[in-house]
Design an enzyme around this catalytic site. Structure first.
Site, PDB file in Angstrom:
ATOM      1  N   GLN A  66       1.186   4.276  -2.817  1.00 28.24           N
ATOM      2  CA  GLN A  66       0.980   5.704  -2.549  1.00 28.24           C
ATOM      3  C   GLN A  66       2.138   6.523  -3.099  1.00 28.24           C
ATOM      4  O   GLN A  66       1.946   7.618  -3.613  1.00 28.24           O
ATOM      5  CB  GLN A  66       0.831   5.948  -1.055  1.00 28.24           C
ATOM      6  CG  GLN A  66      -0.398   5.323  -0.446  1.00 28.24           C
ATOM      7  CD  GLN A  66      -1.664   5.814  -1.125  1.00 28.24           C
ATOM      8  OE1 GLN A  66      -1.932   6.996  -1.191  1.00 28.24           O
ATOM      9  NE2 GLN A  66      -2.441   4.877  -1.643  1.00 28.24           N
TER      10      GLN A  66
ATOM     11  N   TYR B  53       0.835  -1.203   0.000  1.00 25.28           N
ATOM     12  CA  TYR B  53       0.000   0.000   0.000  1.00 25.28           C
ATOM     13  C   TYR B  53       0.872   1.257   0.000  1.00 25.28           C
ATOM     14  O   TYR B  53       0.636   2.196  -0.767  1.00 25.28           O
ATOM     15  CB  TYR B  53      -0.932  -0.003   1.213  1.00 25.28           C
ATOM     16  CG  TYR B  53      -1.710   1.283   1.336  1.00 25.28           C
ATOM     17  CD1 TYR B  53      -2.840   1.502   0.559  1.00 25.28           C
ATOM     18  CD2 TYR B  53      -1.306   2.292   2.197  1.00 25.28           C
ATOM     19  CE1 TYR B  53      -3.556   2.691   0.646  1.00 25.28           C
ATOM     20  CE2 TYR B  53      -2.006   3.480   2.299  1.00 25.28           C
ATOM     21  CZ  TYR B  53      -3.128   3.669   1.520  1.00 25.28           C
ATOM     22  OH  TYR B  53      -3.815   4.849   1.611  1.00 25.28           O
TER      23      TYR B  53
END
Length: 63
Positions: free
Chosen positions: A58, A54
């Site tokens: 980002q 994750y």
């Protein structure tokens, strides 16, 4: 509180960085190392690998 912990951590790290690299303070606008904002989230039952994936995703979005 989490906000107090983040403020202390950012302050301590900035102090250490400026001691090690005094030239940074001259190059930074207003002598501030950190942006005042931060993000805190819970990861519940996610694995370390899922959290790292994750975070990497980002980084790609911000480019």
């Amino acid at each position: 509180y989490i906000s107090d912990m983040i403020k202390i951590m950012k302050g301590n790290l900035a102090h250490q960085m400026f001691l090690l690299h005094p030239e940074l303070k001259k190059e930074l606008w207003g002598g501030h190392l950190w942006n005042p904002s931060y993000c805190v989230v819970t990861v519940s039952d996610r694995s370390r690998e899922q959290v790292l994936a994750y975070i990497e995703g980002q980084k790609e979005k911000s480019r």
